[in-house]
Design an enzyme around this catalytic site. Structure first.
Site, PDB file in Angstrom:
ATOM      1  N   GLN A  55      -4.782  -1.734   9.375  1.00 25.36           N
ATOM      2  CA  GLN A  55      -4.656  -3.073   8.787  1.00 25.36           C
ATOM      3  C   GLN A  55      -5.209  -4.129   9.737  1.00 25.36           C
ATOM      4  OE1 GLN A  55      -3.685  -3.484   5.656  1.00 25.36           O
ATOM      5  NE2 GLN A  55      -3.867  -5.693   5.707  1.00 25.36           N
ATOM      6  N   ASP A  57     -11.225   2.107   3.629  1.00 26.64           N
ATOM      7  CA  ASP A  57     -11.549   0.681   3.537  1.00 26.64           C
ATOM      8  C   ASP A  57     -13.058   0.463   3.385  1.00 26.64           C
ATOM      9  OD1 ASP A  57      -9.339  -1.088   3.678  1.00 26.64           O
ATOM     10  OD2 ASP A  57      -9.034  -0.585   5.792  1.00 26.64           O
ATOM     11  N   LYS A 110       0.840  -1.204   0.000  1.00 25.65           N
ATOM     12  CA  LYS A 110       0.000   0.000   0.000  1.00 25.65           C
ATOM     13  C   LYS A 110       0.875   1.255   0.000  1.00 25.65           C
ATOM     14  CE  LYS A 110      -3.832  -2.480   2.038  1.00 25.65           C
ATOM     15  NZ  LYS A 110      -4.696  -2.808   3.188  1.00 25.65           N
TER      16      LYS A 110
HETATM   17  N1  GUN Z   1      -6.763  -7.169   5.962  1.00 27.36           N
HETATM   18  C1  GUN Z   1      -7.011  -7.928   4.864  1.00 27.36           C
HETATM   19  N2  GUN Z   1      -7.569  -7.176   3.878  1.00 27.36           N
HETATM   20  C2  GUN Z   1      -7.662  -5.913   4.385  1.00 27.36           C
HETATM   21  C3  GUN Z   1      -8.139  -4.699   3.833  1.00 27.36           C
HETATM   22  O1  GUN Z   1      -8.604  -4.600   2.698  1.00 27.36           O
HETATM   23  N3  GUN Z   1      -8.051  -3.623   4.659  1.00 27.36           N
HETATM   24  C4  GUN Z   1      -7.565  -3.703   5.927  1.00 27.36           C
HETATM   25  N4  GUN Z   1      -7.549  -2.596   6.659  1.00 27.36           N
HETATM   26  N5  GUN Z   1      -7.118  -4.817   6.463  1.00 27.36           N
HETATM   27  C5  GUN Z   1      -7.159  -5.913   5.687  1.00 27.36           C
END
Ligand code: GUN
Length: 251
Positions: A74, A97, A31
């Protein structure tokens, strides 16, 4: 981005990671790289595994009030932290998200600002491949809040006929065999076998499972399923990169 820069807009994303889960570390690094690639400002908050709920909520509160545009925590979080409370604490208009109940509700009624990145990436893949969803039998395997549920809603908004399968589904194989479009997001290595796939179906594999021998495989047995499918995504290199691209759009 050039257009945004010309307007003096320089979007920023805050990424919070708690603890040292290796998969989360890879996701967060990807990211950050994507932010650099598109010219966004990225701020990483790497907190130790023993961070308290109060400390984490205090950081989110600070970021809510700062000039950062997007906040992402995350998941999964270490077990002692309350994931739901953390998601609820992020300001909905910074929740890139789209996990906050306000954004989830907006998705439900089809009037949304943000989409969760993985389902959005899958929709983009389907659209860009020229696949028509209208009226098609869509079978989603998995009912998580992050993927399965929003995925089903987006397919429904696109006029698919949607079935959601999960661990209690009585006859998974028979249900998947009906599908014109299969989206597997269940986290079980190679659960979906070739004999469950209808000839010509579109197969999208959201799974990302690390085997004990170190191999990374999806929820679909790729080589078997690819003999039946008209289009299929690999793991890695299929849905994963789309997820990151969608996050950048959610700025
Ligand atoms: N953990 C697995 N996929 C995601 C996601 O798309 N966003 C976040 N914040 N955590 C994750």
């Amino acid at each position: 981005m050039v257009a945004l820069k010309a307007k003096g807009v320089h979007p920023g994303l805050a990424v919070i990671i708690v603890g040292d889960d290796p998969a989360s570390r890879i996701y967060v690094n990807n990211k950050k790289k994507a932010c650099e690639y598109v010219g966004f400002r990225s701020e990483e908050y790497a907190l130790p595994a023993n961070t308290t709920q109060e400390e984490l909520l205090a950081l989110i509160d600070t970021l809510n009030q700062s000039d950062i545009d997007g906040i992402l925590c995350q998941l999964p979080l270490p077990a002692h932290l309350d994931e739901k409370a953390v998601i609820n604490a992020i300001r909905p208009d910074k929740d890139v998200d789209a996990f906050h109940p306000v954004n989830v509700g907006k998705i439900m009624i089809g009037d949304y600002d943000f989409l969760p990145c993985t389902p959005a990436g899958v929709m983009e893949l389907i659209r860009e491949s020229g696949i028509d969803i209208r009226g098609k039998e869509c079978v989603v395997i998995g009912r998580s809040n992050i993927v399965g549920k929003p995925m089903s809603m987006l397919l429904l908004h696109a006029h698919g006929t949607v079935t959601i399968c999960h661990s209690r589904t009585v006859d998974l194989a028979e249900t998947v065999r009906r599908a014109d479009i299969v989206v597997a997001a269940v986290g079980v290595p190679e659960l979906i076998r070739g004999d469950m796939i209808k000839e010509g179906a579109v197969v999208i594999d959201v799974g990302m499972n690390r085997l004990s021998d170190g191999r990374l495989v999806g929820d679909v047995a790729f080589s078997e399923a690819s003999e039946k499918a008209s289009a299929i995504t690999p793991v890695p290199g299929g849905v994963g990169p789309m997820t990151i691209a969608m996050l950048m759009q959610n700025r």
